[in-house]
Design a protein around this motif. Structure first.
Motif, mmCIF file in Angstrom:
data_model
loop_
_atom_site.group_PDB
_atom_site.id
_atom_site.type_symbol
_atom_site.label_atom_id
_atom_site.label_comp_id
_atom_site.label_asym_id
_atom_site.label_seq_id
_atom_site.Cartn_x
_atom_site.Cartn_y
_atom_site.Cartn_z
ATOM 1 N N PHE A 125 0.827 -1.207 0.000
ATOM 2 C CA PHE A 125 0.000 0.000 0.000
ATOM 3 C C PHE A 125 0.863 1.260 0.000
ATOM 4 C CE2 PHE A 125 -1.958 3.392 2.538
ATOM 5 C CZ PHE A 125 -3.128 3.615 1.832
ATOM 6 N N ARG A 126 1.855 1.323 0.876
ATOM 7 C CA ARG A 126 2.713 2.510 0.948
ATOM 8 C C ARG A 126 3.493 2.706 -0.355
ATOM 9 N NH1 ARG A 126 0.938 6.148 3.697
ATOM 10 N NH2 ARG A 126 2.904 7.199 3.269
ATOM 11 N N GLY A 127 3.936 1.603 -0.953
ATOM 12 C CA GLY A 127 4.630 1.726 -2.226
ATOM 13 C C GLY A 127 3.744 2.274 -3.320
ATOM 14 N N VAL A 131 3.635 6.283 -5.689
ATOM 15 C CA VAL A 131 3.762 6.459 -7.133
ATOM 16 C C VAL A 131 2.455 6.876 -7.797
ATOM 17 C CG1 VAL A 131 5.653 4.804 -7.256
ATOM 18 C CG2 VAL A 131 3.323 3.989 -7.587
ATOM 19 N N LEU A 132 1.337 6.675 -7.113
ATOM 20 C CA LEU A 132 0.045 7.069 -7.682
ATOM 21 C C LEU A 132 -0.224 8.545 -7.396
ATOM 22 C CD1 LEU A 132 -2.141 4.000 -6.622
ATOM 23 C CD2 LEU A 132 -1.358 4.548 -8.934
ATOM 24 N N PRO A 133 -1.124 9.156 -8.145
ATOM 25 C CA PRO A 133 -1.516 10.541 -7.842
ATOM 26 C C PRO A 133 -2.021 10.637 -6.402
ATOM 27 C CG PRO A 133 -2.398 9.866 -9.958
ATOM 28 C CD PRO A 133 -1.825 8.628 -9.339
ATOM 29 N N ARG A 134 -1.733 11.764 -5.765
ATOM 30 C CA ARG A 134 -2.059 11.916 -4.349
ATOM 31 C C ARG A 134 -3.533 12.317 -4.186
ATOM 32 N NH1 ARG A 134 2.822 12.508 -1.477
ATOM 33 N NH2 ARG A 134 1.966 13.920 0.088
ATOM 34 N N THR A 135 -4.413 11.337 -4.391
ATOM 35 C CA THR A 135 -5.851 11.571 -4.299
ATOM 36 C C THR A 135 -6.485 10.491 -3.433
ATOM 37 O OG1 THR A 135 -6.394 10.217 -6.247
ATOM 38 C CG2 THR A 135 -5.845 12.540 -6.639
ATOM 39 N N ARG A 136 -7.725 10.756 -3.040
ATOM 40 C CA ARG A 136 -8.454 9.763 -2.258
ATOM 41 C C ARG A 136 -8.721 8.504 -3.061
ATOM 42 N NH1 ARG A 136 -12.971 13.762 0.573
ATOM 43 N NH2 ARG A 136 -11.472 15.124 1.635
ATOM 44 N N ARG A 137 -8.980 8.672 -4.349
ATOM 45 C CA ARG A 137 -9.209 7.501 -5.201
ATOM 46 C C ARG A 137 -7.970 6.608 -5.251
ATOM 47 N NH1 ARG A 137 -12.606 9.636 -10.540
ATOM 48 N NH2 ARG A 137 -14.506 10.250 -9.405
ATOM 49 N N ALA A 141 -7.773 2.693 -4.408
ATOM 50 C CA ALA A 141 -7.228 1.727 -5.367
ATOM 51 C C ALA A 141 -6.057 0.956 -4.764
ATOM 52 C CB ALA A 141 -6.781 2.459 -6.634
ATOM 53 N N ALA A 142 -5.186 1.657 -4.055
ATOM 54 C CA ALA A 142 -4.055 0.990 -3.416
ATOM 55 C C ALA A 142 -4.529 0.015 -2.349
ATOM 56 C CB ALA A 142 -3.111 2.032 -2.802
ATOM 57 N N ARG A 213 -2.951 9.757 5.689
ATOM 58 C CA ARG A 213 -2.313 10.914 6.306
ATOM 59 C C ARG A 213 -1.103 11.346 5.488
ATOM 60 N NH1 ARG A 213 -2.308 9.106 12.716
ATOM 61 N NH2 ARG A 213 -4.581 9.002 12.943
ATOM 62 N N GLY A 214 -0.927 12.647 5.390
ATOM 63 C CA GLY A 214 0.229 13.181 4.686
ATOM 64 C C GLY A 214 0.138 13.104 3.179
ATOM 65 N N LEU A 215 -1.061 12.802 2.665
ATOM 66 C CA LEU A 215 -1.202 12.677 1.214
ATOM 67 C C LEU A 215 -1.793 13.920 0.559
ATOM 68 C CD1 LEU A 215 -2.508 9.027 0.907
ATOM 69 C CD2 LEU A 215 -0.193 9.874 0.551
ATOM 70 N N THR A 216 -2.080 14.942 1.359
ATOM 71 C CA THR A 216 -2.619 16.168 0.765
ATOM 72 C C THR A 216 -1.546 16.867 -0.046
ATOM 73 O OG1 THR A 216 -2.071 17.345 2.794
ATOM 74 C CG2 THR A 216 -4.334 16.524 2.557
ATOM 75 N N GLN A 217 -1.925 17.409 -1.165
ATOM 76 C CA GLN A 217 -0.992 18.051 -2.080
ATOM 77 C C GLN A 217 -1.046 19.567 -1.898
ATOM 78 O OE1 GLN A 217 -1.661 16.868 -6.096
ATOM 79 N NE2 GLN A 217 0.492 16.705 -6.513
#
Length: 352
Positions: A125-127, A131-137, A141-142, A213-217
């Motif tokens: 999941f962390r990996g 690499v994926l766009p920093r979104t809730r979707r 998906a992860a 957490r910490g995924l907000t752009q």
């Protein structure tokens, strides 16, 4: 994938018991960093929800069913260390009260269903979120992919344990092929349940999802022809959000409904491990559970003749006991962290 007593010999069971005890000890320390006053009760709820959903066996192939393992879901919602503890609490309640999963095999089950699933799922999941766009979707998906992979990983772990300490002479190649094959299908169900649950929590309270957490752009502004980070926005007032108490209450109601009512309609077919064990003779030396005489054994209440009522009551009792036990454990861990915090640490945190 609850392994009963007798599948794995005593030395291997003891070794996995040591591994499980060590992992739980490490997780108790690690969970102090993951839990706060909001997530401690949420972690107890996650344990209860996993217990409830594990009662919902879903068909995956002819004569075979599967159920949620829960390691990926717990790790993403409340953190990997807390996730190990969540699933371990569930397995302990199931083994003692419901005669599900052998007591001498408790180390085997914690290693397979709590440690392997959580570690594999959260690492993947962390990996993916990096690499994926920093979104809730992307988080959802992860979650799907991580949960899908975690189930056959646990099946491989069981196969390895059986190769080391299996009590019957069975071709390990055949066991591995059968276990991985059926648990890939079960993994699809695990992935759907995990992604839907994570997505539902993110939709109302993304701040409660540990993996988000910490995924907000940072918002970019163009100033004099250059892109610069915009000032941080003021947090939304608490009243404008869904209260974490409402999230907790909704999750508890959902768990009670699933365990107390929906579980009656679960598939009665054997799960993946039971099917493989019966087909390949792994269950020849299976032993009767030491708490087979429990009044809640086999997820029914003793002396209640109506099957629907008996199973529903057992499910409700299981959810209640698990949420109380889990919340108690996580509040104790949280209090230990608070007590370990020095006055200077508290001052520095409050001044930020």
């Amino acid at each position: 994938m609850h392994v009963p007593d007798g599948f794995i010999n005593a030395p291997t069971s003891a070794a996995t018991g040591v591994i499980a005890a060590g992992a739980v000890a490490v997780s108790l320390r690690g969970a102090r960093r993951e839990l706060d006053e909001r997530t401690a009760p949420l972690a107890g709820l996650v344990a209860a929800f996993i217990f409830a959903v594990q009662m919902l066996n879903f068909p995956v192939a002819a004569g075979t069913s599967g159920h949620l393992l829960g390691g990926a879901l717990a790790a993403i919602l409340v953190g990997p260390y807390t996730g190990v503890l969540c699933v371990s609490v569930v397995l302990l309640m199931q083994g003692i009260l419901f005669a599900d999963g052998g007591l001498t095999a408790l180390g085997v089950n914690i290693t397979n269903m709590a440690i392997v699933t959580t570690v594999v799922a959260y690492a993947l999941f962390r990996g993916l979120v990096k690499v994926l766009p920093r979104t809730r979707r992307s988080v959802t998906a992860a979650s799907f992919v991580a949960a899908l992979v975690s189930v056959p990983a646990a099946a491989l772990a069981f196969t390895l344990m059986y190769a080391i300490g299996g009590t019957t002479d069975v071709s390990i190649g055949k066991v591995a092929t059968a276990m991985v094959g059926v648990h890939v299908l079960i993994g699809i169900g695990e992935a759907v349940i995990t992604a839907l649950t994570v997505g539902a929590v993110i939709a109302v309270r993304p701040d409660l999802v540990y993996g988000a957490r910490g995924l907000t752009q940072k918002l970019k502004l163009r100033v004099n022809g250059e892109l610069v980070d915009a000032p941080d926005a003021e947090p939304a007032p608490v009243a404008a959000r869904t209260s974490h108490r409402k999230v907790w209450a909704a999750g508890l109601v959902a768990s009670l409904v699933l365990a107390g009512f929906v579980s009656f309609y679960a598939s009665a077919n054997p799960d993946g491990l039971e099917k493989v064990a019966a087909d390949h003779g792994i269950d020849k030396k299976a032993e009767e559970h030491s708490t087979a005489g429990s009044p809640l054994a086999d997820y029914g209440v003793e002396d209640v003749d109506d099957a629907r009522l008996s199973g529903g009551l057992a499910g409700v009792i299981g959810v209640g006991v698990t949420v109380v036990a889990g919340t108690g454990v996580f509040w104790a861990v949280r209090r230990r962290r608070t007590n370990d915090t020095s006055p200077s640490d508290t001052t520095s945190v409050s001044s930020i």
